[in-house]
Design an enzyme around this catalytic site. Structure first.
Site, mmCIF file in Angstrom:
data_model
loop_
_atom_site.group_PDB
_atom_site.id
_atom_site.type_symbol
_atom_site.label_atom_id
_atom_site.label_comp_id
_atom_site.label_asym_id
_atom_site.label_seq_id
_atom_site.Cartn_x
_atom_site.Cartn_y
_atom_site.Cartn_z
ATOM 1 C CG ASP A 62 -0.339 -0.053 2.525
ATOM 2 O OD1 ASP A 62 -0.118 1.007 3.138
ATOM 3 O OD2 ASP A 62 -0.044 -1.174 2.993
ATOM 4 C CD GLU B 201 -4.196 4.527 10.552
ATOM 5 O OE1 GLU B 201 -3.120 4.435 11.191
ATOM 6 O OE2 GLU B 201 -4.309 4.297 9.325
#
Length: 259
Positions: A59, A151
């Site tokens: 990613d 997150e």
């Protein structure tokens, strides 16, 4: 003389046993240390790779700067090949990753399966965050579903985080016709999301674990390391695996439109 030969043979046998014992002990120590032989160190990637998984990916965001996607796709080390990439698209209600459009088009042209993710804030309007993502991301057949990167709590209670995340996820499903993926770490999921979101595919971050992340629920993607290296990228990069075979992976992708 016969007694000497017996003693000599006995000593030799003892040495062999000690050496064998040391070798066995060494193997036991190594397997305990590495969690078995499930991880193999590849100097080309610069990290230990979980070799029990068939499909590997990375990613990226603007922090990886200019990526040579052809070099990424062409890299092959034994059975490990970079098959997919999650690419940062947006953050909050206004921010768009500076390298998204370039990464998005070049990854597809190189033959890397691509997915786009949005960095979410529970303190910002979730509808406006959904619009921000939709304004820049055009998903096509063969792409991965949209990803909610959640997150950070920003000191919000779990109830607020769950309710705002739910709005974004539902808007994505309406817009793209597929169930979005949730990305987070084990602690955040258990603390703020819980079983209310267990029906969503999970991409879980848990670094330097052996074999699998310590997640209590099922997961599809595992971000297992944040310090890997790939041809075509001059910085370190996050590494991921998909939990399943190529058939399961293909079923996850955006389907072709029916005529």
């Amino acid at each position: 003389m016969a007694k000497f030969r017996v003693k000599k043979a006995w000593r030799l046998s003892l040495i062999i046993l000690i050496l064998m014992g040391g070798t066995i002990a060494g193997l036991i120590w190594y397997q305990e240390k590495t969690g078995g032989l499930n991880f193999v160190r590849y100097e080309e990637f610069g990290i230990d790779m979980p070799v029990d998984y068939e499909i590997h990916g990375i990613d990226v965001s603007k922090f990886q700067k200019n990526i040579n996607w052809e070099a990424v796709e062409q890299m092959q080390v034994e059975n490990i090949h970079i098959s997919f990439a999650f690419i940062k698209a947006t953050e909050g209600i206004t921010r768009q990753d500076a390298n998204f459009k370039q990464n998005w088009s070049r990854a597809k042209r190189a033959g890397v399966v691509r997915g786009a993710y949005h960095f979410f804030y529970a303190t910002r309007d979730p509808l406006k965050q959904a619009i921000n993502f939709q304004n820049i991301v055009q998903l096509e057949p063969g792409d991965l579903p949209p990803v909610l990167d959640i997150e950070v709590s920003n000191n919000q209670p779990a109830a607020v985080i769950r309710s705002t995340a739910r709005v974004w996820l539902e808007e994505m499903e309406k817009a793209y016709g597929v169930k979005p993926i949730i990305y987070t770490n084990v602690h955040f999921y258990e603390t703020y999301l819980g079983d209310e979101f267990d029906d969503y595919p999970l991409w879980v971050a848990h670094y330097y674990q052996k074999k699998k992340p310590a997640s209590a629920r099922n997961w599809l993607f595992w971000q297992h390391n944040d310090g890997g290296r790939v041809n075509g990228i001059n910085t370190t990069v996050d590494f991921n695996v998909f939990r399943g075979d190529s058939l399961a992976f293909s079923k996850l992708l955006i389907p072709a439109k029916k005529h």
